[in-house]
Design an enzyme around this catalytic site. Sequence first.
Site, short mmCIF file in Angstrom:
data_model
loop_
_atom_site.label_atom_id
_atom_site.label_comp_id
_atom_site.label_asym_id
_atom_site.label_seq_id
_atom_site.Cartn_x
_atom_site.Cartn_y
_atom_site.Cartn_z
N LYS A 163 0.86 -1.19 0.00
CA LYS A 163 0.00 0.00 0.00
C LYS A 163 0.89 1.23 0.00
CE LYS A 163 -4.53 0.77 0.10
NZ LYS A 163 -5.56 0.00 -0.59
N ASP A 180 -6.79 4.44 -4.86
CA ASP A 180 -7.49 4.31 -3.58
C ASP A 180 -8.15 5.67 -3.35
OD1 ASP A 180 -7.81 2.43 -1.17
OD2 ASP A 180 -7.11 4.24 -0.17
#
Length: 448
Positions: A129, A169
Amino acid sequence: MADVETYIKDLKDSIIKRDPNQPEFQEAAFTVLDTLKPVLEKHPEYVKNNILGSLVEPERAIQFRVPWQDDEGNFHINRGFRVQFNSAIGPYKGGLRLHPSVNLSIVKFLGFEQILKNSLTGLPIGGGKGGSDFNPKGKSDSEIMRFCQSFMTELQKFIGPDLDVPAGDIGVGGREIGYLFGQYKRLNGFQGGILTGKGLQYGGSLARTEATGFGLIYFLNALIKDQKDTLKGKTVKISGAGNVAIYALQKAQENGAKVVTVSDSNGYVYDPNGIDLATVKQIKEVERGRIKEYADKISTAEYHEGSVWDLDINYDIALPCATQNEINEDQAKLMVKDGAKYIAEGANMPSNTDAIAVYKQNDIIYGPAKAANAGGVAVSALEMSQNSERLSWTFDDVDKQLKDIMEDIYQKIADADAEYGLNKDYQAGANIAGFEKVAKAMLAQGLV
């Protein structure tokens, strides 16, 4: 060899000592550790080889400076992050988030969750991430372009189609992915598989925009069907008004449910007649407006500031699709009072630990984020496959594979629930099912 209880306690103590100022990461890690006791008792080799000790420590955590210039000529510095958490079953895969709240704790919590989520899809992708504390809201296209180019200039040193494949995201949609991809291409040449969520003109996949929201409902349908129930006729609360919420709304309506709320960071709208999908899409996707404008356009709707989870109405299903920790203990108790039977998470970790305890104590069937919202990363991995083959599949082909993947995720969780006698604790089932695949791969690969 330490007993399981002692082993887990020692791991928690180690995390607190090493990462004392990372509450989001601690919450995510501790929740998973607590649910893995039955697996560790059945497989003492995981304790002997300290598999969990490796799992909770990222393989690599990268932090870097992102300088950029605004339209008035002022210079700004933001922080960029990429946490490459686990590559036991494939290249790191996970989104980039642009939001003022982004810090190392947030990125590590998301990356840790991504390991198990990606494992559940059955596809060969590891967990990672990244992102930045840059706030894209209120910025011009030119400012966002300059930021993305600066961000990618540094990030490109650490990623590659077979190493780490970021996606979007919160705060990173098609516009941002385009700017990021363009800068990567400028520096390294065209490599279609370096980012996912790309535009269809340069290697993106059909159904990627819809994937997380559609996948949420495919998972929910499988869960509800297993309870001898149906989505048809159910009343649904949804939070959020981004891609996940919009396409969960669309697919829920297609399945005969009535969705009565959507929200954004300022407040929520409640429409007892059912939210009008076209109006929400016009406001959020075309006009880039605020959700309160829905009440100006639809006479039956009410707009309220605050959290949609404070709205006291009777409903059957909760679909939190906004952000982490949006539901607390009191709001979960209100959910019980209002008769909710199911909750499936479209956002990452939207329920805090106390809220989850309330669900379990009151027999609300809980579909955790790492399972319920895995549709986005699943289609991202399918996009990687298309890029490798230099092919573009049809929307129906991708959507069918997405549906199959989400139904298979539910089945894996249900199987783990049955094997370990978890009594419909699908949070534990998801953690166990995701962990076992990763643990076997880590054990096979040795001390790395």
